[in-house]
Scaffold this active site. Sequence first.
Site, PDB file in Angstrom:
ATOM      1  N   ASP A 164      28.561 -70.786   8.755  1.00 24.60           N
ATOM      2  CA  ASP A 164      28.565 -69.333   8.537  1.00 24.60           C
ATOM      3  C   ASP A 164      29.563 -68.876   7.477  1.00 24.60           C
ATOM      4  OD1 ASP A 164      26.512 -68.412  10.237  1.00 24.60           O
ATOM      5  OD2 ASP A 164      27.774 -68.821  11.981  1.00 24.60           O
ATOM      6  N   ASP A 196      18.912 -68.196  10.131  1.00 28.96           N
ATOM      7  CA  ASP A 196      20.049 -67.369   9.706  1.00 28.96           C
ATOM      8  C   ASP A 196      20.800 -67.992   8.523  1.00 28.96           C
ATOM      9  OD1 ASP A 196      19.364 -67.639  12.448  1.00 28.96           O
ATOM     10  OD2 ASP A 196      21.100 -66.508  13.106  1.00 28.96           O
TER      11      ASP A 196
HETATM   12  N1  GLY Z   1      23.685 -65.704  13.080  1.00 27.92           N
HETATM   13  C1  GLY Z   1      23.634 -65.297  14.404  1.00 27.92           C
HETATM   14  C2  GLY Z   1      22.853 -64.062  14.664  1.00 27.92           C
HETATM   15  O1  GLY Z   1      22.173 -63.539  13.833  1.00 27.92           O
HETATM   16  O2  GLY Z   1      22.922 -63.600  15.783  1.00 27.92           O
END
Ligand code: GLY
Length: 400
Positions: free
Chosen positions: A120, A178
């Site tokens: 992330d 994501d």
């Molecule tokens: N990346 C985690 C979410 O979108 O909840």
Amino acid sequence: MYRLLCLLSFAGLALNAAAQKKDLLQPKPTVLRLIDGNLRQAVNQYKVLMGKVPADRMPKTFYANTGRLETSDAGWWTSGFYPGTLFELYSFSHDTALGNEAQRRLALLEKEQYNKGTHDLGFMMYCSYGNGLRFADSPRYKEILLNSARSLSTRFHPTVGCIKSWDSKPWHYPVIIDNMMNLELLFWATHESGDSSFYKIAVTHANTTMRNHYRPDYSSFHVVDYDSVTGVILAKKTAQGFADSSAWARGQSWGLYGYTMVYRCTHDPQYLEQARKIAHFLLSNPNLPADKIPYWDYNAPNIPNALRDASAAAIMASALIELSHYVQPAEARGYLDVAETIIVNLSDNNYKAVVGSNGGFLLKHSVGHLPAHSEVDVPLTYADYYFVEAMLRYLELRKK
Ligand code: GLY
């Protein structure tokens, strides 16, 4: 003479078409006024939030029933959104209270440039330091971002062709949709450094995801789990959605935003096609409500009584405004219509908090992780971030 007349009439038609195109894509004055008011309120609302967040923490969410503000340390995936939103609001208001708070919060994130335990880093560092770069051409920020891109790249496996999302069991080599959002940091890093390795990782990840995450209808699985040695697909699952075969709403928005961004960074038309097909899946979906605020999953079992996810709506609005720049006028107008509908509906009191309420967050009614009963029907920092980004992108349409 005849040729001259033909030429003049062709020039006239071309001018007329250009004028019609410009008219069609004009932002609506009512929406511009609404956004101006929203952003002014948002500046005041974020000052409320500023007053609540401990100096060494980042906000996550707020529980209205107990009045509890939930925070995280800088290592949590959402840590970049609070400084990012502050920078966004500073760009609108030039209010130094917000700019100074954004810079103070960057200091908390600095050590994350060496964090190799998360995929992330794009969210965490590019939404924060990346936005900071728009205000200060700081060599230090750039070095931090380059180190972040280096750390993120260590999670790429060439045989799998993807950046690994999670290190936790029972997964082997999980990749979640994501993760498309983290590629923007890598594109920036190649642009900044001239080192093409970041770019190659980003396009390889985008290509593998396009091949393996997407179904024939252009909805996306949430998680594809690969064998970490051979790269063979072991399973296609969900973690945050209703079912493995369902279309988890925020994941669909991440994909739409992700492929639109990859097209911007590569100019490769296959990514534009991908983004357009995802948009078609979403906008023609019978389960997308008339107000265009998605249910938390397009296949949630209790539609029309399922919870809505304001974060999925905000991300989609921002992506559609960008996508409108890359397509023909009629199609662009369709995307802008939906983005306007989302912005107008998120501005309603049902979603947008009155200044001083909602713990200082802008939006109510997002869904973080419903299957885990976590952050359900609450404010979230990323809903605010992409809502503000969508509104700023809309204001930019005035310059077209
Ligand atoms: N990346 C985690 C979410 O979108 O909840």
